[in-house]
Design a protein around this motif. Structure first.
Motif, mmCIF file in Angstrom:
data_model
loop_
_atom_site.group_PDB
_atom_site.id
_atom_site.type_symbol
_atom_site.label_atom_id
_atom_site.label_comp_id
_atom_site.label_asym_id
_atom_site.label_seq_id
_atom_site.Cartn_x
_atom_site.Cartn_y
_atom_site.Cartn_z
ATOM 1 N N LYS A 2 0.828 -1.187 0.000
ATOM 2 C CA LYS A 2 0.000 0.000 0.000
ATOM 3 C C LYS A 2 0.876 1.256 0.000
ATOM 4 O O LYS A 2 1.976 1.284 0.544
ATOM 5 C CB LYS A 2 -0.917 0.015 1.216
ATOM 6 N N THR A 3 0.331 2.291 -0.627
ATOM 7 C CA THR A 3 1.030 3.558 -0.664
ATOM 8 C C THR A 3 1.161 4.130 0.748
ATOM 9 O O THR A 3 0.198 4.133 1.514
ATOM 10 C CB THR A 3 0.258 4.556 -1.545
ATOM 11 N N THR A 4 2.345 4.623 1.081
ATOM 12 C CA THR A 4 2.570 5.157 2.426
ATOM 13 C C THR A 4 2.163 6.628 2.492
ATOM 14 O O THR A 4 2.063 7.329 1.466
ATOM 15 C CB THR A 4 4.039 5.032 2.820
ATOM 16 N N ALA A 5 1.959 7.107 3.718
ATOM 17 C CA ALA A 5 1.619 8.509 3.925
ATOM 18 C C ALA A 5 2.742 9.408 3.414
ATOM 19 O O ALA A 5 2.497 10.493 2.865
ATOM 20 C CB ALA A 5 1.342 8.762 5.402
ATOM 21 N N ALA A 6 3.975 8.962 3.569
ATOM 22 C CA ALA A 6 5.119 9.754 3.109
ATOM 23 C C ALA A 6 5.121 9.893 1.583
ATOM 24 O O ALA A 6 5.457 10.953 1.049
ATOM 25 C CB ALA A 6 6.420 9.116 3.584
ATOM 26 N N GLN A 7 4.755 8.812 0.881
ATOM 27 C CA GLN A 7 4.693 8.876 -0.576
ATOM 28 C C GLN A 7 3.596 9.832 -1.034
ATOM 29 O O GLN A 7 3.789 10.631 -1.953
ATOM 30 C CB GLN A 7 4.482 7.480 -1.156
ATOM 31 N N PHE A 8 2.420 9.742 -0.395
ATOM 32 C CA PHE A 8 1.329 10.658 -0.725
ATOM 33 C C PHE A 8 1.755 12.107 -0.489
ATOM 34 O O PHE A 8 1.499 12.993 -1.313
ATOM 35 C CB PHE A 8 0.088 10.349 0.119
ATOM 36 N N ALA A 9 2.413 12.363 0.632
ATOM 37 C CA ALA A 9 2.851 13.723 0.966
ATOM 38 C C ALA A 9 3.854 14.242 -0.059
ATOM 39 O O ALA A 9 3.804 15.419 -0.460
ATOM 40 C CB ALA A 9 3.451 13.749 2.369
ATOM 41 N N ALA A 10 4.770 13.387 -0.501
ATOM 42 C CA ALA A 10 5.768 13.784 -1.486
ATOM 43 C C ALA A 10 5.106 14.174 -2.804
ATOM 44 O O ALA A 10 5.502 15.146 -3.463
ATOM 45 C CB ALA A 10 6.770 12.649 -1.701
ATOM 46 N N ILE A 11 4.094 13.406 -3.199
ATOM 47 C CA ILE A 11 3.376 13.693 -4.444
ATOM 48 C C ILE A 11 2.602 15.007 -4.331
ATOM 49 O O ILE A 11 2.626 15.845 -5.241
ATOM 50 C CB ILE A 11 2.435 12.520 -4.788
ATOM 51 N N GLU A 12 1.912 15.211 -3.219
ATOM 52 C CA GLU A 12 1.167 16.455 -3.010
ATOM 53 C C GLU A 12 2.100 17.658 -3.035
ATOM 54 O O GLU A 12 1.766 18.712 -3.596
ATOM 55 C CB GLU A 12 0.423 16.393 -1.674
ATOM 56 N N ASN A 13 3.282 17.531 -2.432
ATOM 57 C CA ASN A 13 4.233 18.638 -2.405
ATOM 58 C C ASN A 13 4.686 19.032 -3.804
ATOM 59 O O ASN A 13 4.902 20.212 -4.102
ATOM 60 C CB ASN A 13 5.449 18.282 -1.549
ATOM 61 N N LEU A 14 4.852 18.038 -4.690
ATOM 62 C CA LEU A 14 5.256 18.325 -6.068
ATOM 63 C C LEU A 14 4.252 19.224 -6.769
ATOM 64 O O LEU A 14 4.615 20.044 -7.611
ATOM 65 C CB LEU A 14 5.397 17.026 -6.864
ATOM 66 N N LEU A 15 2.978 19.055 -6.433
ATOM 67 C CA LEU A 15 1.922 19.784 -7.136
ATOM 68 C C LEU A 15 1.717 21.203 -6.624
ATOM 69 O O LEU A 15 1.049 22.007 -7.275
ATOM 70 C CB LEU A 15 0.605 19.010 -7.042
ATOM 71 N N VAL A 16 2.278 21.523 -5.470
ATOM 72 C CA VAL A 16 2.065 22.856 -4.907
ATOM 73 C C VAL A 16 3.334 23.689 -4.843
ATOM 74 O O VAL A 16 3.272 24.890 -4.590
ATOM 75 C CB VAL A 16 1.444 22.765 -3.482
ATOM 76 N N GLU A 17 4.498 23.072 -5.089
ATOM 77 C CA GLU A 17 5.741 23.839 -5.053
ATOM 78 C C GLU A 17 5.733 24.906 -6.136
ATOM 79 O O GLU A 17 5.467 24.617 -7.303
ATOM 80 C CB GLU A 17 6.947 22.921 -5.261
ATOM 81 N N PRO A 18 6.013 26.165 -5.783
ATOM 82 C CA PRO A 18 6.021 27.229 -6.799
ATOM 83 C C PRO A 18 7.250 27.135 -7.688
ATOM 84 O O PRO A 18 8.271 26.560 -7.313
ATOM 85 C CB PRO A 18 6.059 28.511 -5.953
ATOM 86 N N SER A 19 7.131 27.693 -8.890
ATOM 87 C CA SER A 19 8.295 27.751 -9.775
ATOM 88 C C SER A 19 9.226 28.855 -9.295
ATOM 89 O O SER A 19 8.830 29.768 -8.579
ATOM 90 C CB SER A 19 7.849 28.019 -11.220
#
Length: 323
Positions: A2-19
């Protein structure tokens, strides 16, 4: 697994990091590493499959963008050229989603020999609004579409001077390029392109315009279907260039003497209101095939794209219900 909470958090962070000012166009984070052995590779593939399945309810059905080392040539269009170039030659298996204005990818990438196989999440950092600052020209969109659809047959010869004289209008340069390359037919068995003087008579741009004008001349009440716009050959009228197998209709609004500035008017049914797109035919079709955020998108239907010519005796035609 199963996907871990850390993996989910890493993916979410990619989508909100500003350029940032020194932005490369994408962000990448490693979610796991595996020895470059067949057994470890099977484990990596299984973990990737589990992660994709876990993200499916949140982001929807993914698009396959790499498999067995082959990268979808349309990736550079919807994920950005920098990301497409970075994944070329190293992406073993990858899936992607359009998430808001950014593109998210999840997959396996390989390094040099003896380096670990990595499970990574990667996201574009350029939003669609930012990408618009580097807008492609209509001709560049036509070249992109030709690359995406992958048709390499002999180009069609068209007497454009004669066509435009009979039509009473000049036509956009990118449309001419598409007609010379493809002729009349359909992209992905769905998005139909009309072409002047097509052997497939019902897809002849000129004859269809003439028939519609004649119909409206005989039955003026039918003009209500096209309100508030007139129909060609009326000045600044609608001129149809395409359709879909689902009976969507695509027209130019010939409101300007310069055809390069004509907007596209589209609707899903004759009873629907018109939707305006300020773009070329090439951009409209290319985004329809590859951009899951486009209003008329069919991007989630197919992993690769093609063009079917209806100017051959064996050409199938979705407008006529052929299989």
């Amino acid at each position: 697994m199963k996907t871990t909470a850390a993996q989910f958090a890493a993916i979410e962070n990619l989508l909100v990091e500003p350029s940032t000012a020194d932005d490369t166009g994408f962000r990448l984070t490693c979610l796991g590493a595996y020895d470059p052995t067949p057994a470890a590779g099977d484990g990596a593939a299984a973990e990737l499959a589990d992660l994709v399945a876990d993200l499916w309810p949140k982001f929807g059905q993914p698009r396959t963008v790499a498999m067995d080392g082959f990268l979808d040539p349309g990736l550079k269009l919807h994920a950005g050229p920098a990301l497409g170039e970075a994944l070329a030659g190293v992406a073993v298996e990858m899936y992607g989603w359009q998430v808001g204005e950014r593109w998210l990818g999840l997959g396996l990438v390989k390094g040099p020999e003896a380096e670990p196989l990595r499970l990574v999440a990667v996201a574009s950092t350029s939003t669609r609004a930012e990408s618009a600052q580097a807008k492609l020209s209509p001709t560049e969109w036509a070249e992109k579409l030709i690359s995406v659809a992958g048709r390499g047959e002999t180009r069609r010869t068209v007497d454009w001077e004669s066509v435009e004289k009979r039509l009473g209008l000049p036509l956009p340069a990118d449309y001419k390029l598409l007609v010379e390359h493809f002729g009349a037919g359909a992209f992905d068995g769905s998005v139909v392109l009309l072409a002047p003087d097509s052997p497939a008579g019902h897809l002849d741009l000129i004859s269809e315009a003439v028939k519609l004008a004649a119909l409206l001349g005989s039955f003026p009440e039918y003009r209500e279907v096209y309100r508030p716009y007139p129909v060609h050959p009326a000045p600044k009228g609608l001129l149809q260039w395409g359709a879909t197998s689902a009976e969507h209709e695509f027209y130019w609004l010939t409101e300007s003497p310069d055809p390069e500035g004509w907007p596209i008017l589209a609707r899903m049914d004759s009873a629907d209101s018109w939707e305006r797109f300020d773009c070329s035919v090439s951009e409209f079709v290319c985004r329809t095939l590859t951009d899951s955020g486009h209003r008329y998108s069919i991007a989630d239907r197919f992993e690769t794209h093609w063009f079917d010519s209806y100017e051959r005796s064996d050409g199938c035609d979705p407008l006529r219900g052929d299989e």
